[in-house]
Design an enzyme around this catalytic site. Sequence first.
Site, PDB file in Angstrom:
ATOM      1  N   ASN A 156     -36.700 -38.879  15.106  1.00  0.00           N
ATOM      2  CA  ASN A 156     -35.906 -38.437  16.253  1.00  0.00           C
ATOM      3  C   ASN A 156     -36.035 -36.949  16.558  1.00  0.00           C
ATOM      4  OD1 ASN A 156     -34.490 -38.683  13.633  1.00  0.00           O
ATOM      5  ND2 ASN A 156     -32.898 -37.501  14.643  1.00  0.00           N
ATOM      6  N   GLY A 203     -27.527 -48.283  21.351  1.00  0.00           N
ATOM      7  CA  GLY A 203     -27.498 -48.427  22.807  1.00  0.00           C
ATOM      8  C   GLY A 203     -27.631 -47.106  23.540  1.00  0.00           C
ATOM      9  N   HIS A 204     -26.895 -46.094  23.070  1.00  0.00           N
ATOM     10  CA  HIS A 204     -26.832 -44.870  23.892  1.00  0.00           C
ATOM     11  C   HIS A 204     -28.126 -44.067  23.896  1.00  0.00           C
ATOM     12  CE1 HIS A 204     -25.830 -41.592  20.827  1.00  0.00           C
ATOM     13  NE2 HIS A 204     -25.626 -42.665  20.103  1.00  0.00           N
ATOM     14  N   CYS A 327     -26.652 -34.667  15.140  1.00  0.00           N
ATOM     15  CA  CYS A 327     -25.449 -34.617  14.322  1.00  0.00           C
ATOM     16  C   CYS A 327     -25.271 -33.250  13.686  1.00  0.00           C
ATOM     17  CB  CYS A 327     -25.515 -35.725  13.274  1.00  0.00           C
ATOM     18  SG  CYS A 327     -25.991 -37.267  14.024  1.00  0.00           S
TER      19      CYS A 327
END
Length: 385
Positions: A156, A203-204, A327
């Site tokens: 990511n 999902g997001h 995060c």
Amino acid sequence: MHYLDHNATSPLRPESLSAVTHALTIGGNPSSIHGAGRAARAVMEEARERIAALVSAKPAQVVFTSGATESCHLALLGAAEGSLEGDDSRITRIFVSAIEHKAVLASANRLAERFPWVHVTVLPVAADGVIDLEALRVALREGKGRTLVAVMAANNEIGVIQPIADVSRLVREAGGLLMVDAVPAAGKIDLDFALCDYMVLSGHKLAAPIGSGALIVADGAPLAPQLVGGGHQRGLRAGSENLSGIAGFGAAAHAMRDAEGERTRIAHLRDHFEAALKAAIPGTVIFGEQSPRLCSTSGFAIPGLTAETALIGLDLDGVMMSSGSTCSSGKVAVSHVLTAMGIEESLAACALRASFGWSSTMDDVHAGVRSLVKLHERVRAREAA
Ligand code: PLP
């Protein structure tokens, strides 16, 4: 506003928004047998089919969750607990790649605390951000007991794509189980669920609402529920399902089917961004540049321009990017991914991420480059003074 942070969250796509709105008007619980309940269930089952199709899985293999963090917990803790049912299939070893998301790393550590017979091994990556397959091969050969391996489909922070087919072959030859965190990769590359036993989706990150996620589970793979109560989702995850989130998730997954054209467009934006940045600021470093990468992600650093300073300056210019993983972006800490790749701390402190998606335009790219060039010039002027 120029939003270049799709890996943190991708703003709702119009298709997703209208599916959410429709689901919110149904007013039934998918578990109820009356008309409203059946209407809700139909929406949920359609979404299940669409999400399964995105990763070539069967609809019955999809377990809805509140997001990828929960899916990681369910997969790792649920697999270990579920494996206790047959004595010789007990999971005793967890291998996680060093560049996994904190949701995976922390779940693995929680698992070792809860089940003291489970040993966690962190698998190294090379300087190019790709998992060291030889280290995996050796680790699988050494030691006893059933192994659960967690390797993400793509990272990511830097977008580097991992060789999941090779990982899968090694894990299967050793009789182990494989969990693939496909959060940033879903919709950006073709994914084949048949290569693994557990797949994590959020999902997001696909332009659906925050709070929707899924764990895809292979038939026969051990899995003990971590949330118990009603018998929802074949007893694997209790709790009334988040219907509107699921509907939006399904619509977003459907919108990404056959997304070749969209991927090419996004890759063009990403490539243009990197080329323009390197041309204007020759010292720019692109992490994992020589490796296969997701079309959506650029992890880069401009030496001398710290991420903290850059993010504030970019924000003032209306440009939204990230430093390292979401995060930890509230507190700018050196990324564990870059540390694992052997990147020096002073360069890692300058690491930024631009991530592109369905709403990104060339105008956003130009605004991002313009702002970074300005910020870099300011740093140079300060250094020269
Ligand atoms: N896995 C990866 C690779 C991620 O990038 C993220 C979020 O950034 C997660 C897991 C956690 O996702 P969620 O926000 O859905 O809990």
